[in-house]
Write an enzyme that holds these catalytic residues in place. Structure first.
Site: not given
Ligand code: CP
Ligand code: NVA
Length: 304
Positions: A128, A220
């Site tokens: 991410h 997270d």
């Molecule tokens: N943190 C983040 O990526 O949030 P969303 O899933 O709302 O885009």
């Molecule tokens: N680890 C989480 C991040 C969300 C922004 C997911 O992948 O759902």
């Protein structure tokens, strides 16, 4: 920069440049010197839910002069099985850049290769990168620029997920100490650590050890998007890694708790801790806009 597909593929110098630009674009919001996306259309191709990423990209593209086009894979032929490489070659002839949220990292890489337009990873199961750039920007705002090597950051819970992996590559490039704490099964695999070859990454099953003297404590969700079926079997092992007031007692004075959101109160973080650290957590969310504008700006300039 041609694309932003991962933190892994960046260099420390590129991260520094993106952070400097992010700070500048934040201070100049509403009064940008240049609008490098003028006349461009950028598609947001999302296979997973999103609040922050979608909104921050739509606003950021608009504020840099471009036009965002949101495409849910539920609506386009990609969702009915049209190959990525065909979708990419079609869109590559019409639009100027793509922001993709999906499952496999290989999907964004294939899209970038076939479309030949700048492509941004807006979250995959592997990384991410946009969230980590926003988090780094937020840490620099709060603790100052240029002190990365003295910084101890921890990440608790499902540490080998997309957020954890992007944090690991950021630690490799910037040199801060990163302590990862989670159940044995959730710790990074030996091959991941071997590839990183990074002595400043510490893995432990002891949450107190990870948090001790730590300036930034991250967590997270324990159940990332796409893992919903594992909820019943996975959750119980993670409760010792919940970020709560008791655990934070040994953190460094002036510490902050970060969460990329969405948060699941009572699981990876308590209501009390989330609300106590809400000012920085929601600045983290806001900084998605500014960090991503730095990415968009750089990609538009470098690929002009
Ligand atoms: N943190 C983040 O990526 O949030 P969303 O899933 O709302 O885009
Ligand atoms: N680890 C989480 C991040 C969300 C922004 C997911 O992948 O759902």
């Amino acid at each position: 920069m041609k694309n932003l597909l991962s933190i892994k593929e960046l260099t420390g110098e590129q991260i520094r440049m993106l952070l400097d630009l992010g700070h500048r674009l934040k201070s100049e919001r509403g009064n940008h010197r240049e609008l490098p996306l003028t006349g461009q259309t950028w598609a947001l191709i999302f296979s997973k839910s999103s609040t922050r990423t979608r909104v921050s990209f739509e606003v950021g593209i608009s504020e840099l002069g471009g036009r965002p086009m949101f495409l849910s894979t539920r609506d386009i032929q990609l969702g009915r099985g049209e190959p990525i490489k065909d979708t990419a070659r079609v869109l590559g002839r019409m639009i100027h850049g793509a922001v993709i949220r999906t499952y496999g990292q290989e999907e964004v890489e294939e899209f970038a290769a076939y479309s030949k337009i700048p492509t941004i990873n807006a979250l995959t199961d592997l990384e991410h990168p946009c969230q980590i750039l926003a988090d780094l920007l937020t840490i620099e705002e709060k603790y100052g620029v240029g002190s990365w090597k003295e910084m101890k950051i921890s990440f608790l819970g499902d540490v080998d997920n997309n957020m954890g992996r992007s944090w690991m590559w950021a630690a490799k490039h910037l040199g801060f100490t990163l302590a990862l704490a989670g159940p044995e099964k959730a710790l990074p695999k030996a091959e991941t650590l071997a590839e990183l070859d990074c002595p400043n990454i510490i893995c432990t099953t002891d949450p107190a050890e990870a948090v001790r003297d730590c300036t930034v404590i991250n967590t997270d969700t324990w159940i990332s998007m796409g893992q919903e079926a594992e909820k019943g079997t996975k959750e119980a092992a993670f409760f010792p890694y919940q970020v709560n007031a008791e655990l934070l007692k040994t953190a460094a004075p002036g510490h902050s708790v970060f969460h990329c959101l969405p948060a699941y109160r009572g699981y990876e973080i308590t209501e009390e801790v989330l609300e106590a650290h809400a000012p920085v957590i929601f600045t983290e969310a806001e900084n998605r806009l500014h960090a991503q504008k730095a990415v968009l700006y750089t990609l538009a300039k470098d690929n002009a």
